[in-house]
Write an enzyme that holds these catalytic residues in place. Structure first.
Site, PDB file in Angstrom:
ATOM      1  N   SER A 158       0.818  -1.218   0.000  1.00  0.00           N
ATOM      2  CA  SER A 158       0.000   0.000   0.000  1.00  0.00           C
ATOM      3  C   SER A 158       0.851   1.267   0.000  1.00  0.00           C
ATOM      4  CB  SER A 158      -0.898   0.004   1.238  1.00  0.00           C
ATOM      5  OG  SER A 158      -1.444   1.286   1.442  1.00  0.00           O
TER       6      SER A 158
ATOM      7  N   TYR B 136      -1.208   5.926  -4.851  1.00  0.00           N
ATOM      8  CA  TYR B 136      -2.147   7.039  -4.825  1.00  0.00           C
ATOM      9  C   TYR B 136      -1.463   8.169  -5.576  1.00  0.00           C
ATOM     10  CZ  TYR B 136      -5.426   5.016  -1.476  1.00  0.00           C
ATOM     11  OH  TYR B 136      -6.374   4.235  -0.881  1.00  0.00           O
TER      12      TYR B 136
ATOM     13  N   THR C  26      -4.845   3.425  -7.604  1.00  0.00           N
ATOM     14  CA  THR C  26      -6.184   3.459  -7.010  1.00  0.00           C
ATOM     15  C   THR C  26      -6.863   4.770  -7.372  1.00  0.00           C
ATOM     16  OG1 THR C  26      -5.488   2.015  -5.235  1.00  0.00           O
ATOM     17  CG2 THR C  26      -7.467   3.314  -4.835  1.00  0.00           C
TER      18      THR C  26
ATOM     19  N   LYS D 137      -7.326   0.522 -10.306  1.00  0.00           N
ATOM     20  CA  LYS D 137      -8.113  -0.081  -9.211  1.00  0.00           C
ATOM     21  C   LYS D 137      -9.275   0.857  -8.879  1.00  0.00           C
ATOM     22  CE  LYS D 137      -7.545  -1.857  -4.458  1.00  0.00           C
ATOM     23  NZ  LYS D 137      -8.038  -0.887  -3.495  1.00  0.00           N
TER      24      LYS D 137
ATOM     25  N   HIS E  26     -13.418  -0.248  -3.033  1.00  0.00           N
ATOM     26  CA  HIS E  26     -12.610   0.062  -1.856  1.00  0.00           C
ATOM     27  C   HIS E  26     -13.221  -0.571  -0.595  1.00  0.00           C
ATOM     28  CE1 HIS E  26      -9.085   2.773  -1.235  1.00  0.00           C
ATOM     29  NE2 HIS E  26      -9.394   2.633   0.023  1.00  0.00           N
TER      30      HIS E  26
HETATM   31  C1  LIG Z   1      -8.342  -0.503   6.628  1.00  0.00           C
HETATM   32  C2  LIG Z   1      -8.283  -0.452   5.132  1.00  0.00           C
HETATM   33  C3  LIG Z   1      -7.280   0.263   4.514  1.00  0.00           C
HETATM   34  C4  LIG Z   1      -7.200   0.305   3.119  1.00  0.00           C
HETATM   35  N1  LIG Z   1      -6.164   0.973   2.539  1.00  0.00           N
HETATM   36  C5  LIG Z   1      -6.060   0.970   1.184  1.00  0.00           C
HETATM   37  C6  LIG Z   1      -4.945   1.584   0.559  1.00  0.00           C
HETATM   38  O1  LIG Z   1      -4.051   2.097   1.208  1.00  0.00           O
HETATM   39  N2  LIG Z   1      -4.902   1.592  -0.787  1.00  0.00           N
HETATM   40  C7  LIG Z   1      -5.881   1.012  -1.565  1.00  0.00           C
HETATM   41  O2  LIG Z   1      -5.809   1.032  -2.787  1.00  0.00           O
HETATM   42  N3  LIG Z   1      -6.932   0.395  -0.975  1.00  0.00           N
HETATM   43  C8  LIG Z   1      -7.031   0.353   0.361  1.00  0.00           C
HETATM   44  N4  LIG Z   1      -8.079  -0.297   0.947  1.00  0.00           N
HETATM   45  C9  LIG Z   1      -9.038  -1.020   0.088  1.00  0.00           C
HETATM   46  C10 LIG Z   1      -8.543  -2.448  -0.178  1.00  0.00           C
HETATM   47  O3  LIG Z   1      -7.421  -2.463  -1.018  1.00  0.00           O
HETATM   48  C11 LIG Z   1      -9.623  -3.309  -0.835  1.00  0.00           C
HETATM   49  O4  LIG Z   1     -10.104  -2.649  -1.982  1.00  0.00           O
HETATM   50  C12 LIG Z   1     -10.779  -3.629   0.088  1.00  0.00           C
HETATM   51  O5  LIG Z   1     -10.356  -3.799   1.412  1.00  0.00           O
HETATM   52  C13 LIG Z   1     -11.443  -4.898  -0.379  1.00  0.00           C
HETATM   53  O6  LIG Z   1     -12.613  -5.117   0.329  1.00  0.00           O
HETATM   54  P1  LIG Z   1     -12.733  -6.148   1.557  1.00  0.00           P
HETATM   55  O7  LIG Z   1     -12.081  -5.507   2.716  1.00  0.00           O
HETATM   56  O8  LIG Z   1     -14.211  -6.263   1.681  1.00  0.00           O
HETATM   57  O9  LIG Z   1     -12.069  -7.451   1.160  1.00  0.00           O
HETATM   58  C14 LIG Z   1      -8.182  -0.353   2.340  1.00  0.00           C
HETATM   59  C15 LIG Z   1      -9.188  -1.085   2.963  1.00  0.00           C
HETATM   60  C16 LIG Z   1      -9.246  -1.147   4.342  1.00  0.00           C
HETATM   61  C17 LIG Z   1     -10.308  -1.981   4.985  1.00  0.00           C
END
Ligand SMILES: Cc1cc2nc3c(=O)[nH]c(=O)nc-3n(C[C@H](O)[C@H](O)[C@H](O)COP(=O)(O)O)c2cc1C
Length: 425
Positions: free
Chosen positions: A126, A150, A176, A297, A321
């Protein structure tokens, strides 16, 4: 580890009275993680945007499609591997990029990277990680890794992050697109909690030479997005926040305080972390700077998917997300069939948001995904038992996928087509 081995190990341990430390049922896993985490940490990880309707929709969409198992097909040997960008992956699972993993466990990204390497599951590092990408890469060893970007308002920072990603052997860049603005996150707002303002989740920035050089420059004039501009009233909580900011400064708390860089880093981060003005026309900038495959994404509309293919993008991640950005958004699994139709096999489609078990991955593949990303489940495993917790979550997902595939009458992932599922009303 395949399904029968995973089952066998659990049942065998049961002979001597041991049950799995990490709950197998994902709802129990979430409850266990909630107990292991602080109120703020759990709220940040678990919650969705608004009233949580997208979070529910992501799950509901999987429930409305059912697998139709076929019999008498010799499923004694099964191959659950998939090919992605010329690499064969042992299973169709990848670890989604998750920021601020220190909220779940103090070993954060390091523990996750070790688990990923031991289970041969690629990790998407990330942009908001708690650990610099070089240190995560060291824990990953030979294991495949991608970098999630990002798109900062600073072109120089984008360039720097991408060249660092290349240097650590990232095999793709996932940009993303759905978080150029932070979503309306009700639970975080209620407790007025944003980890980045405490210096968490900005390790890719504070370890970056371009970002570091910015800390001595005067802040940009148009800092409207600067969430730190108003100085908080001095009280115990404000002091705690300052301590946290100082603790996270890589040069040490004292140096961070003396130089003013620790606070400046948080401020600068809020000013430049994203570019809400991002447009399709910006993509060639990235294309010109890396030969790595680029994935977008956050794609949810077939026209955006079609445009991505036309623009020479190498892959897309159908994602909302994890329901954290738009309340009442289309579920990713609902969006998948039309996107798969638009892409028509020209580039790989990945999907995340709501994957909670092997059967969900099966359904996603049936309707057009090449692979899936898992988000919260591995964070919950991390919260419950660190590296071991992540490993167990991955073993369970991979094991269940393998068994589901066999029980549905498929011996390889290529046999999982639309005819293996049915939609119910
Ligand atoms: C706590 C948290 C932090 C996240 N941080 C990022 C991130 O830094 N970059 C990103 O592209 N997506 C981020 N996401 C989204 C995840 O990459 C992903 O799309 C999502 O968690 C998938 O859904 P799920 O949690 O239902 O499996 C984050 C999600 C969560 C829950």
């Amino acid at each position: 580890m395949k399904g029968i081995e995973r089952q066998g190990r659990i049942y065998l341990d049961g002979v001597s009275g041991h049950t799995p430390r990490v709950p197998v049922d994902v709802r129990k896993l979430e409850r266990a993680a909630k107990r292991a985490m602080s109120r703020e940490a759990y709220a940040y990880v678990a919650a969705g945007a608004g009233a949580g309707r997208t979070l529910e929709a992501n799950r509901g969409a999987f429930d409305r499609v059912r697998i139709v198992p076929r019999m008498l097909r010799d499923v004694s040997t099964r191959d659950s591997s998939v090919e992605l960008f010329g690499r064969r992956l042992e299973s169709p699972f990848m670890l989604a990029p998750i920021g601020v993993l220190e909220l779940a466990h103090r070993e954060a990204d390091r523990a996750v990277a070790r688990a990923a390497a031991k289970e041969n599951v690629p990790m998407v590092i990330s942009n908001q990680a708690s650990t610099p990408m070089e240190e995560i890469a060291a824990e990953l060893g030979e294991n495949p890794r991608w970098f999630q970007l990002y798109w900062s308002s600073s072109d120089e920072l984008v360039e720097s992050l991408v060249s660092r990603a290349e240097a650590i052997g990232a095999e793709a860049i996932a940009v993303t697109l759905d978080t150029t603005i932070l979503g309306w996150r009700t639970r975080d707002l209620e407790i007025a909690y944003l980890p980045f303002l405490r210096g968490m989740g900005i390790a890719q920035y504070t370890s970056d030479p371009v970002f570091r050089a910015m800390l001595d420059e005067p802040p940009p004039a148009d800092g409207d997005d600067d969430l730190t501009r108003e100085q908080p009233k001095p009280n115990l909580r404000a002091l705690g926040t300052l301590m946290s900011v100082l603790r996270h400064w890589p040069g040490g708390a004292l140096e961070g305080l003396r130089s003013g860089h620790a606070r400046a880093a948080v401020e600068r981060f809020t000013q430049i972390y994203s570019r809400p003005s991002l447009r399709w026309e910006d993509l060639p900038f990235l294309r010109d700077r890396t030969e790595l495959p680029i994935l977008l994404k956050g794609i949810l509309h077939p026209d955006d998917a079609r445009r991505a293919v036309d623009e020479g993008i190498d892959g897309i991640v159908v994602s909302n997300h994890g329901g954290r950005q738009v309340d009442g958004s289309i579920a990713t699994f609902e969006a998948l069939p039309a996107i798969a139709g638009a892409v028509d096999g020209r580039i790989p489609i990945l999907l995340d948001s709501g994957i909670r078990g092997g059967a969900d991955a099966f359904k996603a593949i049936a309707l057009g995904a090449t692979a899936v990303l898992v988000g919260r489940p591995f964070v919950y495993g991390l919260a419950v038992a660190g590296e071991r917790g992540v490993r167990e979550v991955l073993q369970n997902l991979i094991g269940e996928f393998d068994l589901t595939m066999g029980l549905a009458g498929c011996t390889s992932v290529s046999e999982i087509g639309p005819e293996t599922v049915t939609r119910i009303e």
